[in-house]
Design a protein around this motif. Sequence first.
Motif, PDB file in Angstrom:
ATOM      1  N   SER A 122      27.700   3.593 -17.239  1.00 13.50           N
ATOM      2  CA  SER A 122      27.024   4.565 -18.120  1.00 13.50           C
ATOM      3  C   SER A 122      28.026   5.067 -19.161  1.00 13.50           C
ATOM      4  O   SER A 122      29.240   4.896 -19.008  1.00 13.50           O
TER       5      SER A 122
ATOM      6  N   SER B 105      28.923   8.071 -19.778  1.00 11.59           N
ATOM      7  CA  SER B 105      29.844   9.074 -19.244  1.00 11.59           C
ATOM      8  C   SER B 105      30.960   8.421 -18.424  1.00 11.59           C
ATOM      9  O   SER B 105      32.117   8.829 -18.499  1.00 11.59           O
ATOM     10  N   GLN B 106      30.613   7.357 -17.664  1.00 12.21           N
ATOM     11  CA  GLN B 106      31.651   6.660 -16.883  1.00 12.21           C
ATOM     12  C   GLN B 106      32.657   5.990 -17.810  1.00 12.21           C
ATOM     13  O   GLN B 106      33.866   6.003 -17.555  1.00 12.21           O
TER      14      GLN B 106
ATOM     15  N   GLN C  13      33.409   6.973 -20.749  1.00 13.37           N
ATOM     16  CA  GLN C  13      34.202   8.062 -21.330  1.00 13.37           C
ATOM     17  C   GLN C  13      35.314   8.489 -20.371  1.00 13.37           C
ATOM     18  O   GLN C  13      36.455   8.720 -20.783  1.00 13.37           O
ATOM     19  N   MET C  14      34.970   8.582 -19.090  1.00 15.57           N
ATOM     20  CA  MET C  14      35.956   8.951 -18.061  1.00 15.57           C
ATOM     21  C   MET C  14      37.077   7.908 -18.018  1.00 15.57           C
ATOM     22  O   MET C  14      38.238   8.238 -17.806  1.00 15.57           O
TER      23      MET C  14
ATOM     24  N   THR D  83      30.089  15.124 -25.661  1.00 14.30           N
ATOM     25  CA  THR D  83      28.850  15.297 -24.891  1.00 14.30           C
ATOM     26  C   THR D  83      27.606  14.883 -25.665  1.00 14.30           C
ATOM     27  O   THR D  83      26.489  15.095 -25.211  1.00 14.30           O
TER      28      THR D  83
ATOM     29  N   LEU E 179      25.440  12.586 -23.481  1.00 16.77           N
ATOM     30  CA  LEU E 179      25.515  12.763 -22.023  1.00 16.77           C
ATOM     31  C   LEU E 179      24.362  13.625 -21.509  1.00 16.77           C
ATOM     32  O   LEU E 179      23.848  14.485 -22.224  1.00 16.77           O
TER      33      LEU E 179
ATOM     34  N   GLU F 267      26.097  14.905 -16.359  1.00 14.95           N
ATOM     35  CA  GLU F 267      27.305  14.218 -16.825  1.00 14.95           C
ATOM     36  C   GLU F 267      28.238  15.184 -17.554  1.00 14.95           C
ATOM     37  O   GLU F 267      29.455  15.092 -17.438  1.00 14.95           O
ATOM     38  N   VAL F 268      27.642  16.131 -18.291  1.00 18.12           N
ATOM     39  CA  VAL F 268      28.449  17.157 -18.986  1.00 18.12           C
ATOM     40  C   VAL F 268      29.192  18.000 -17.954  1.00 18.12           C
ATOM     41  O   VAL F 268      30.386  18.280 -18.100  1.00 18.12           O
TER      42      VAL F 268
ATOM     43  N   LYS G 262      30.127  17.111 -15.010  1.00 19.80           N
ATOM     44  CA  LYS G 262      31.183  16.264 -14.434  1.00 19.80           C
ATOM     45  C   LYS G 262      32.389  16.204 -15.390  1.00 19.80           C
ATOM     46  O   LYS G 262      33.545  16.300 -14.973  1.00 19.80           O
ATOM     47  N   LEU G 263      32.093  16.075 -16.700  1.00 16.33           N
ATOM     48  CA  LEU G 263      33.160  16.035 -17.711  1.00 16.33           C
ATOM     49  C   LEU G 263      33.940  17.348 -17.720  1.00 16.33           C
ATOM     50  O   LEU G 263      35.178  17.354 -17.742  1.00 16.33           O
TER      51      LEU G 263
END
Length: 261
Positions: free
Chosen positions: A148, A150-151, A153-154, A174, A177, A181-182, A184-185
């Motif tokens: 995804s 977000s993943q 981005q991580m 964001t 996201l 997910e936000v 989590k970030l």
Amino acid sequence: MTEAKDDIVLSIRGMCKSFGRNRVLDHINLDVKRGTVMGLMGENGAGKSTMMKCLFGTYQKDEGKIFLNGKEISFSGPKDALENGIAMVHQELNQCLERSVIDNLFLGRYPVNSMGVVDEGQMKRKAAELFRKLGMTVNLTQPMRNMSVSQRQMCEIAKAISYNAQVIVLDEPTSSLTVQEVDKLFEMMRMLKSQGISLIYISHKMDEIFEICDEVSVLRDGNLVMTKDTKDTDMNELIAAMVGRSLESRFPPVDNTPGDT
């Protein structure tokens, strides 16, 4: 006083940049403290991207100096900046989607063994250790395409940390996201902050700025018009700093009376 001065990890002094007759940055002074999140706001065209590009050496600044840990720096480009402790996670992630997480993590700096062959075992060990430290569970051999936004981005943040980045710039992270997910970030940002890493958070979303940032700076027409602790300001003051005038009401009054159908 010395203690406060030592606390500043990144300092920009008198930065100017013009394109032809158009002055995009006008004597910008900005300090980022160690282990804090600095919010950077401004309307489109205020100079946020230009300032970051001058910091990373994508553009050469016309005037001014940049200091990292009190030492003057000038980068030849983003790779030079990354290798010296300043990283950026872009809004449009620039990754090799067909390659694995490990490949993307070590792109351009594969470790080699004594035979001069790429040491895949070492790459796997380092990657696993890095993600474990960040509290992330990632399938290291899967192609980036299967992850995804977000993943992915991580993974970019993990890459920045693998370079021992002291300052990480997050550009509108964001924008694509979900709420979960936000969260989590933000959790990861707080963890990085506790490790003494500084973050510059570029966003248009006011509620996020107040939730995650310690300080907020506002750019308007190439000038830095405000820097304050987020607890000492409010949404109206931020909007006024961004647009240059106070807005009495953010929503226009409803003064029409609907007629018959």
